[in-house]
Design an enzyme around this catalytic site. Structure first.
Site, PDB file in Angstrom:
ATOM      1  N   ARG A  91     -24.039  20.859  34.552  1.00 41.46           N
ATOM      2  CA  ARG A  91     -24.441  19.467  34.591  1.00 41.46           C
ATOM      3  C   ARG A  91     -23.309  18.577  34.663  1.00 41.46           C
ATOM      4  NH1 ARG A  91     -27.683  17.322  30.191  1.00 41.46           N
ATOM      5  NH2 ARG A  91     -26.287  15.244  30.679  1.00 41.46           N
ATOM      6  N   HIS A 109     -18.040  26.190  43.298  1.00 41.76           N
ATOM      7  CA  HIS A 109     -18.767  25.640  43.461  1.00 41.76           C
ATOM      8  C   HIS A 109     -19.996  26.574  44.606  1.00 41.76           C
ATOM      9  CE1 HIS A 109     -22.286  22.593  44.873  1.00 41.76           C
ATOM     10  NE2 HIS A 109     -21.369  22.970  46.128  1.00 41.76           N
TER      11      HIS A 109
HETATM   12  C1  GAR Z   1     -22.590  30.940  40.537  1.00 42.58           C
HETATM   13  O1  GAR Z   1     -22.936  31.031  41.774  1.00 42.58           O
HETATM   14  C2  GAR Z   1     -21.366  29.027  40.828  1.00 42.58           C
HETATM   15  O2  GAR Z   1     -20.837  28.850  41.437  1.00 42.58           O
HETATM   16  C3  GAR Z   1     -22.677  28.210  40.372  1.00 42.58           C
HETATM   17  O3  GAR Z   1     -23.833  28.819  39.550  1.00 42.58           O
HETATM   18  C4  GAR Z   1     -23.406  30.584  39.504  1.00 42.58           C
HETATM   19  C5  GAR Z   1     -23.135  30.332  38.642  1.00 42.58           C
HETATM   20  O4  GAR Z   1     -23.459  32.040  38.372  1.00 42.58           O
HETATM   21  N1  GAR Z   1     -21.950  27.157  39.890  1.00 42.58           N
HETATM   22  C6  GAR Z   1     -22.971  25.389  40.562  1.00 42.58           C
HETATM   23  O5  GAR Z   1     -24.037  25.233  41.061  1.00 42.58           O
HETATM   24  C7  GAR Z   1     -22.584  24.563  39.884  1.00 42.58           C
HETATM   25  N2  GAR Z   1     -22.416  23.515  40.605  1.00 42.58           N
HETATM   26  P1  GAR Z   1     -23.100  32.360  36.380  1.00 42.58           P
HETATM   27  O6  GAR Z   1     -23.460  32.504  35.635  1.00 42.58           O
HETATM   28  O7  GAR Z   1     -22.754  33.643  36.774  1.00 42.58           O
HETATM   29  O8  GAR Z   1     -21.355  32.859  36.400  1.00 42.58           O
END
Ligand code: GAR
Length: 210
Positions: A91, A109
């Site tokens: 979000r 990130h």
């Molecule tokens: C992770 O790679 C996190 O770094 C990324 O989403 C993925 C969530 O994986 N976050 C973003 O892109 C935020 N901008 P998860 O639900 O298995 O932790």
């Protein structure tokens, strides 16, 4: 004992890594709640099975960001968090929400910020021809993916990488990086000076565990 509230939108593998590390390493912290903006978020199952309180504030039921963030804030604050951990929480946050948790909200990130903020980081890394890629844990500020950096993990980009192979390599690092960074916060070892994070080598005497 610090209260940690973790926000997820999906799989929740970073949340899982933080929960397991807190338990296995005996952090002076409790996971007070796992909250999702998506009712079907896979990670909620893991939290429920662990007996962690869960809540859903369904973003699609709100007509504006302001209303959603206000409702979310209300639910988060019921758990009196010392720290809010964004773990794949997809979000864009309002300035007032971010301000409310200033200095006590972390995000992970999947890029070496300031490179590749926003979405599609693995594709962007491949297209840029970067030799290295990685992940960043940072304090959340109003500007998306721009807050003071706590820690980064680096991986090589290989010649035959696809988005899938590269993201898997980065994710494996995230699962060590995020617990490490959250633990530093829990042990009161982080401070922010002029927009830069300083990490104390040892926990301050009054909070160090016996
Ligand atoms: C992770 O790679 C996190 O770094 C990324 O989403 C993925 C969530 O994986 N976050 C973003 O892109 C935020 N901008 P998860 O639900 O298995 O932790």
């Amino acid at each position: 004992m610090k209260n940690i509230v973790i926000l997820i939108s999906g799989r929740g593998s970073n949340m899982e890594a933080v929960v397991r590390a807190a338990e296995n390493e005996g952090w002076p912290a409790r996971i007070a709640a796992v909250i999702s903006n998506k009712p079907q978020a896979q990670g909620l199952e893991f939290a429920r099975a662990r007996g962690i309180p869960t809540a859903v504030v369904a973003s699609k039921e709100f007509s504006s960001r302001v209303e959603f963030d206000a409702a979310l804030q209300e639910v988060i604050d019921r758990f009196a968090p010392d720290l809010v951990v964004l773990a794949g929480f997809m979000r864009i946050l309002t300035a007032s929400f971010v301000e409310h948790y200033a200095g006590r909200m972390l995000n992970i990130h999947p890029s070496l910020l300031p490179l590749f903020p926003g979405l599609g980081t693995h594709r962007q890394a491949l297209e840029s021809g970067a030799a290295e890629h990685g992940a960043t844990v940072h304090f959340v500020t109003a500007e998306l993916d721009h807050g003071p950096v706590v820690a980064q993990a680096r991986v090589p980009v290989l010649a035959d990488d696809t988005e899938d192979t590269l993201s898997a390599r980065v994710l494996a690092e995230e699962h060590t990086l995020y617990p490490h960074a959250v633990r530093l916060f829990v042990e009161d070892r982080l401070s922010i000076h002029d927009g830069e994070v300083r990490i104390m080598r040892d926990a301050p005497a009054e909070t160090s565990s016996i």
